[in-house]
Every structure is written in structure tokens, then in C-alpha cells.
Design a protein around this motif. Sequence first.
Motif, PDB file in Angstrom:
ATOM      1  N   ARG A  56       0.862  -1.161   0.000  1.00 55.76           N
ATOM      2  CA  ARG A  56       0.000   0.000   0.000  1.00 55.76           C
ATOM      3  C   ARG A  56       0.903   1.216   0.000  1.00 55.76           C
ATOM      4  NH1 ARG A  56      -2.424  -2.289   4.247  1.00 55.76           N
ATOM      5  NH2 ARG A  56      -3.151  -4.049   3.065  1.00 55.76           N
ATOM      6  N   TRP A 254      -0.257  -3.302  23.260  1.00 56.49           N
ATOM      7  CA  TRP A 254      -1.192  -2.752  22.272  1.00 56.49           C
ATOM      8  C   TRP A 254      -0.957  -1.248  22.101  1.00 56.49           C
ATOM      9  CZ3 TRP A 254      -7.242  -2.905  23.233  1.00 56.49           C
ATOM     10  CH2 TRP A 254      -7.908  -2.509  22.070  1.00 56.49           C
ATOM     11  N   ILE A 257       2.731  -0.300  20.830  1.00 55.59           N
ATOM     12  CA  ILE A 257       2.985  -0.504  19.399  1.00 55.59           C
ATOM     13  C   ILE A 257       2.348   0.612  18.588  1.00 55.59           C
ATOM     14  CG2 ILE A 257       2.525  -1.972  17.411  1.00 55.59           C
ATOM     15  CD1 ILE A 257       2.610  -4.349  19.205  1.00 55.59           C
ATOM     16  N   ILE A 258       1.045   0.852  18.874  1.00 54.71           N
ATOM     17  CA  ILE A 258       0.333   1.820  18.036  1.00 54.71           C
ATOM     18  C   ILE A 258       0.908   3.210  18.220  1.00 54.71           C
ATOM     19  CG2 ILE A 258      -1.892   2.964  17.750  1.00 54.71           C
ATOM     20  CD1 ILE A 258      -3.180   0.300  17.861  1.00 54.71           C
ATOM     21  N   VAL A 261       4.324   3.526  16.338  1.00 52.26           N
ATOM     22  CA  VAL A 261       4.203   3.676  14.887  1.00 52.26           C
ATOM     23  C   VAL A 261       3.572   5.013  14.533  1.00 52.26           C
ATOM     24  CG1 VAL A 261       3.258   2.666  12.795  1.00 52.26           C
ATOM     25  CG2 VAL A 261       4.019   1.200  14.630  1.00 52.26           C
ATOM     26  N   MET A 265       4.951   7.882  12.090  1.00 56.46           N
ATOM     27  CA  MET A 265       4.220   8.371  10.920  1.00 56.46           C
ATOM     28  C   MET A 265       3.982   9.868  11.026  1.00 56.46           C
ATOM     29  SD  MET A 265       3.566   5.560   9.187  1.00 56.46           S
ATOM     30  CE  MET A 265       2.228   5.920   8.087  1.00 56.46           C
TER      31      MET A 265
ATOM     32  N   GLY B  82      -9.096  -3.231   0.875  1.00 54.87           N
ATOM     33  CA  GLY B  82      -7.654  -3.026   0.853  1.00 54.87           C
ATOM     34  C   GLY B  82      -6.976  -3.054   2.215  1.00 54.87           C
ATOM     35  N   HIS B  83      -7.652  -3.590   3.227  1.00 53.26           N
ATOM     36  CA  HIS B  83      -7.031  -3.655   4.553  1.00 53.26           C
ATOM     37  C   HIS B  83      -7.073  -5.084   5.047  1.00 53.26           C
ATOM     38  CE1 HIS B  83      -6.450   0.631   5.275  1.00 53.26           C
ATOM     39  NE2 HIS B  83      -7.540   0.789   4.558  1.00 53.26           N
ATOM     40  N   ILE B  84      -6.592  -5.278   6.278  1.00 54.96           N
ATOM     41  CA  ILE B  84      -6.642  -6.613   6.859  1.00 54.96           C
ATOM     42  C   ILE B  84      -7.060  -6.455   8.316  1.00 54.96           C
ATOM     43  CG2 ILE B  84      -4.217  -6.600   7.559  1.00 54.96           C
ATOM     44  CD1 ILE B  84      -5.623  -9.714   6.098  1.00 54.96           C
ATOM     45  N   VAL B 130      -6.538   3.222  11.853  1.00 53.53           N
ATOM     46  CA  VAL B 130      -6.087   3.029  10.474  1.00 53.53           C
ATOM     47  C   VAL B 130      -6.310   4.300   9.664  1.00 53.53           C
ATOM     48  CG1 VAL B 130      -6.562   1.805   8.332  1.00 53.53           C
ATOM     49  CG2 VAL B 130      -6.387   0.540  10.463  1.00 53.53           C
ATOM     50  N   VAL B 135      -1.967   4.640  10.541  1.00 52.93           N
ATOM     51  CA  VAL B 135      -1.079   3.511  10.806  1.00 52.93           C
ATOM     52  C   VAL B 135      -1.551   2.330   9.965  1.00 52.93           C
ATOM     53  CG1 VAL B 135      -0.160   1.995  12.580  1.00 52.93           C
ATOM     54  CG2 VAL B 135      -0.733   4.334  13.154  1.00 52.93           C
ATOM     55  N   ASN B 136      -0.606   1.589   9.438  1.00 51.68           N
ATOM     56  CA  ASN B 136      -0.901   0.419   8.611  1.00 51.68           C
ATOM     57  C   ASN B 136      -1.863  -0.537   9.334  1.00 51.68           C
ATOM     58  OD1 ASN B 136      -0.553  -2.259   7.506  1.00 51.68           O
ATOM     59  ND2 ASN B 136       1.054  -1.334   6.265  1.00 51.68           N
ATOM     60  N   SER B 137      -2.870  -1.018   8.612  1.00 47.29           N
ATOM     61  CA  SER B 137      -3.899  -1.830   9.269  1.00 47.29           C
ATOM     62  C   SER B 137      -3.327  -3.138   9.806  1.00 47.29           C
ATOM     63  CB  SER B 137      -5.038  -2.127   8.298  1.00 47.29           C
ATOM     64  OG  SER B 137      -4.567  -2.881   7.214  1.00 47.29           O
ATOM     65  N   LEU B 138      -2.269  -3.636   9.175  1.00 40.92           N
ATOM     66  CA  LEU B 138      -1.650  -4.864   9.675  1.00 40.92           C
ATOM     67  C   LEU B 138      -1.105  -4.655  11.091  1.00 40.92           C
ATOM     68  CD1 LEU B 138      -1.103  -7.691   8.505  1.00 40.92           C
ATOM     69  CD2 LEU B 138       1.184  -6.928   7.971  1.00 40.92           C
ATOM     70  N   ILE B 139      -0.445  -3.510  11.304  1.00 39.11           N
ATOM     71  CA  ILE B 139       0.108  -3.217  12.628  1.00 39.11           C
ATOM     72  C   ILE B 139      -1.013  -2.975  13.623  1.00 39.11           C
ATOM     73  CG2 ILE B 139       1.558  -1.651  13.952  1.00 39.11           C
ATOM     74  CD1 ILE B 139       3.064  -1.007  11.488  1.00 39.11           C
ATOM     75  N   VAL B 140      -1.988  -2.149  13.202  1.00 41.09           N
ATOM     76  CA  VAL B 140      -3.073  -1.782  14.113  1.00 41.09           C
ATOM     77  C   VAL B 140      -3.793  -3.019  14.620  1.00 41.09           C
ATOM     78  CG1 VAL B 140      -5.341  -0.710  14.212  1.00 41.09           C
ATOM     79  CG2 VAL B 140      -3.453   0.495  13.163  1.00 41.09           C
ATOM     80  N   LEU B 142      -2.834  -6.154  14.421  1.00 41.16           N
ATOM     81  CA  LEU B 142      -1.930  -7.071  15.128  1.00 41.16           C
ATOM     82  C   LEU B 142      -1.813  -6.661  16.593  1.00 41.16           C
ATOM     83  CD1 LEU B 142       0.167  -9.405  14.487  1.00 41.16           C
ATOM     84  CD2 LEU B 142       1.862  -7.616  14.603  1.00 41.16           C
ATOM     85  N   ALA B 143      -1.634  -5.344  16.806  1.00 46.03           N
ATOM     86  CA  ALA B 143      -1.552  -4.845  18.177  1.00 46.03           C
ATOM     87  C   ALA B 143      -2.864  -5.099  18.904  1.00 46.03           C
ATOM     88  CB  ALA B 143      -1.218  -3.359  18.167  1.00 46.03           C
ATOM     89  N   ALA B 144      -3.986  -4.868  18.198  1.00 53.37           N
ATOM     90  CA  ALA B 144      -5.289  -5.098  18.823  1.00 53.37           C
ATOM     91  C   ALA B 144      -5.471  -6.562  19.166  1.00 53.37           C
ATOM     92  CB  ALA B 144      -6.400  -4.632  17.882  1.00 53.37           C
ATOM     93  N   MET B 145      -4.915  -7.427  18.324  1.00 51.53           N
ATOM     94  CA  MET B 145      -4.997  -8.868  18.579  1.00 51.53           C
ATOM     95  C   MET B 145      -4.330  -9.210  19.910  1.00 51.53           C
ATOM     96  SD  MET B 145      -3.252 -11.579  16.081  1.00 51.53           S
ATOM     97  CE  MET B 145      -2.666 -13.143  16.626  1.00 51.53           C
TER      98      MET B 145
END
Lengths: 274, 345
Positions: A56, A254, A257-258, A261, A265, B82-84, B130, B135-140, B142-145
Motif C-alpha cells: 500500500r 497494544w 505498538i500503536i 508507529v 508516521m 484493501g485492509h486486513i 487506520v 497507521v498500517n492496518s496490519l500493525i493496528v 496485530l496490536a489489537a490482537m
Amino acid sequence: MTRDPGLSTRSSQHERAREARAREAAEPSQFFCAERKASGARAAFSRAAAQRSPSRGSEQRARKAVGSVADESRERAQKTGRVRSRSGTLVYSGGADIYVAHPDTTWFAVFGRGFLFGLPVPVLLFAALAVALGVLLHMTAFGRKIFAIGGNETAAAFSGIDTRKTVALAYLIGGLTTSVAALIIASRVMGAQANTGDGYELDVISAVILGGTSFLGGSGTMAGTVVGVVLLAFMQNGLLLLGLPYYIQWIITWGVIISAVWVEMAAKRKRILL
Amino acid sequence: MKATGNAEIPAAGILNSLTGNARRLALTALGNPIWLSLFAAICFFAALSPHFLSWFNIGNILLQASFLGFLAIGLTLVIISGHIDLSIGSLVGLCAGLSVVLQGELGLPLAVLAALGAGVLSGLVNGFFVERLGVNSLIVTLAAMIGLKGLTFAVVGESSIIAQSAFFTWIGSLRLGSIHLIAVVFFALLIAAHWVLSNTRHGREAYAIGGNRNAAVNAGIRVRRHVMVNFVVSGFLAALCGIAIAANMGAAVPTYGQGYEGWAIAAVALGGTRLTGGAGNVINSLAGVLLLAVLRNGLNLIHLSAHYVLVAIGLALLIALILDKRSGAGKTLPAFFLFNKNRRG
């Protein structure tokens, strides 16, 4: 390493399982530890080569036009890789826990429990690998190629870099560092469970991101990754010492990390919100 | 933009007799090899095990499929735009826990509402991170996971909690004929999701966003809102999955749902939804979900070790990847087996 006569298990019933264990003693790292904790170096390498990032962002649009198919399938391969290597682990070990029955007759424990110059061997191994791979990443042509591919794969390919070979080598290094981590864990507990290392990839990714490696690839340092790993370890240890339940560290991770990043950004685009 | 299959299909005579939506649906199904794989798998297991095609077992497979299916529907929407969303697995555990734990304090309706609310809230938070923080949805996710897993343990504790409401467990194990009520709800939601994707502005614009985000922004599509909605839907469906599991099992365990996001992604990928967005549909995701459920159930019925089931599913996924490579390049069926040396990664 040769076969270890001191190796047997609590519940040895099947010839096949015993054979598997003997092989495992011979190559402790390659098989049963497919998803073992990768040392930070590994993730830094593959991240720097933009292997985990969905394509992306604008510069990747351009790349998409050229190599979208390969990109996509690689991305998928990463996601399926988790399932497949875990199943490989289960089939290989028969799902059973494996222990070294006579730890005192082997010197295998040296990797996980040994001390050298007053320092634990795992710490020394980590430091040595971090320095060696840091040199590889920052001071050699190979390292520069990795950054170039992460920055713009198409441009890298056009400037004569064999992108496929470089990326494959980066994965190879990732596998190597994973096996070192596996060796250390197996040696620390003098045994192996099929599910050791499940979920470690999350910790590793968090540490690498905390260390400032760009998730989109193309930038990052080994020193940053080391700091990220140490920071995360201190945080987890400290939260436990404060008497908080262990799951609190997940909730805090959680946020950490956010925000890490987000700060990166925001600094890059010089705006707080998108 | 949408993968609606191609016209060079042998059974064109039958297809031509169909019109409108039915024709489009049939084309969608035939254009994807996943349905053939599913059919082959069903024939294979039906031949090997006499119990496979019993009504009771079919009901079982559909129930297993619908747990995963709730997640797959939401994930398909998110992936198309387009996200995950990797947080759905942990969210299942959290919502299962909330719906059971709060029953004693708030009563059943409020507990279920709270669980659904938690799902929606999680989707909102993910969407906000996101789309507003960039922030990239993969990171967001993943962190939420990780974080939601922590919250689940904070809510449920470390042991299994039994649901107090008898009505809750009754609904969860209610069968209409041999089909579970949960499966009926799943199929209703699936049809609704397909309708939304193919017939509404939201669906159309979700495809556009996944296909080319910049172009979508320039075309005046409200990208943020659509992505946010998809994350919320994904969270809501994960909550529903959690409640369904809790109701079916009559209890909540903090580890419910762990690893489900991997299965859901596998199902969506098997269904041919492009993981970078812009193509795919929920009907094919259904086939992916059913294939996973049939493989798990069938391989158990023919007494294959549970460890090999994972191998088989990994292989199925690998085949899907190869098929995807072919569909991404727009090649004809035989050509994708040839390794294309000129394509660079």
C-alpha cells in the motif's frame, strides 16, 4: 552434532516417534522449532526488505503495476506459512512433548544455561549475532541491496540488483537466526513442546517496530532493533515485578505498538492526524 | 474490477437460460475453482466414509463452517477495501467472555448487547487508528490482537465460566431440522453481505477503494467512512461469532477464538479474494469456509491424525495461492502451471 545416547522420553511407545527424537537431537533447530522466536535480527532483515508489508502507499502502487502478482502471492505465502510450519511441527513430533532424559550426560545445556566470562551464553549469542548481522546490514553491499529493495523494488531490480536472490538470502538469514533462538530455548528447558514459540512472532514484530524499522520497508537499523527487544523485555519484566497480572502486559503492548508507529508516521508527515 | 468469471465456460447453454442475478451468481461460482475443489472434497469423503453425508454430520459441518463464516464475511469486506483485520480472533474470545460473564450481572439481553457493542467499538477503534492516525492496518490489528487477548483474560480470568442463562444455551444448540439456528443466521447474513457488496453504493465503493485508493479519493468517494464501516462490520460479526460459540458451548474460555483469524484469512484466500483488495466476493469466501470445514470434518471421519489435518489444509491453501497467481495474471487455466520466468517479484 552427533546422536545423543542420553535422549529418551517420558512416554516412548512408537518406534517412529523415537526415531524422530533421535533425529531431533541431531538437528535440534531445523525441524521442531519452525515458528520459534526469531531474534530481532531476523525480522529486521525481512522487514527491511519490505516482505511483510502489504503493498500500500504511493510508491508501492507503482511497484504493484509491475509485480503485483508476485507481491500478492508472497504476501499470502507469509500468511499460510504460519499454518504450514505449525502443522509440520506437529506431524514431526507426533504432537508429544520431548525431553532430554539425562541432562547431565550431555553438554547441550551450554547454549541456554551456560555462562561465559560471567555472562549468560544466550546474551553473548544475541550480542554476537546482532553485531555480525548489523555489520552485514549496514556495512556490506548485501545490506545496501536489502535497503534498496525495501525502498523501491522495481528501481532496485532496474539498477541491476538480483532482487529474488537477495530476498531469498534475507529469508535464509531469518531462518538461521530463528534456529539459533530455537537452540537456546530447547537447551534452556532441555526439551521441546510442539507449541513452543507460538505467538512469538507478535513479540518480535512489536520489538522491531519499536526499534524504528519502517513497516513499509527500506529503513531501519540493527541497533534500533536491539533497543526495541531490550525495551520490550524490560517492560514485560517490570510489569510483572509491579505485581500486575501477566495479561496486563499484552494490553500495554497494544498501546505501545500503536503509539510508536503513530509517532513515527506523524513525524514523517509532520501532521498529527492523517 | 469484480471477479465475475469469464464467458468461455462449457456449460454456457444452461447459463444462457438463466437471467439477471441468478446468472451472475452462477458465473461467479463457476469462474472460481474453489467450488470444484469443494465438490471434489465432498465426493472424496462421501466415498470413504458412510457417515459423511448423514444429515447429522452435514448439520455439524454447517455449524463448524458458520463460526468461521461469520469472521470470513467481515474479513472479506475489510480485505476488499484493501485492509486486513487480524484482531477478529481475539475479539471472538473477548465477546464470548463478555456475553457469558455479564449474564449474571446485567441479564441476558444486556450482556449480549454489551458483547456486540464491544465488537463494534473494537472495529471503530481499529478503523480510527487506520484511517485517522494513518497507521498500517496490519500493525493496528496485530496490536489489537495482542491487546484484546489481554482484555479477554482480564474479563474471563483463567478458567472456564459456565453460562447461567438456560435460554442462551438453548438458542445456541437449537436445531431446525438438522440445521443449527446459528447456521441459518450465518446464511442469512451471507446473503445480506452479498447483496450489500453487489447492489449498494457501499459495496461498489469498497471495491473501488481496494482497487486503487488514490483514484477512489480523487473520484470523491468517502474512503474513510467506507473503510471505517467495514472495520465495524468485521468487529460486529466477530462479536456475533463469539456469542454463537459461547451459546453453543454453554461456556466461555479465554482462549476461544485464538488463531481463528488465520483460518478466516485462509478461507477468504481460498475463496479467491485478492489479499491486496479490490476483488473477491463473499459467495466464494463461503466456498473457502465450507472447504475448510469439510476437510477438517472429513479427515477426522476417515481417522487421519489431527496433525495431518493441518498439513492437508496448508496444502489446500498452497494450491489456492497458485490458482490466485494465475487469476491475478489473467491467464487461462492450463497456462498457470507453467512457471513464468520473466515475471519478477
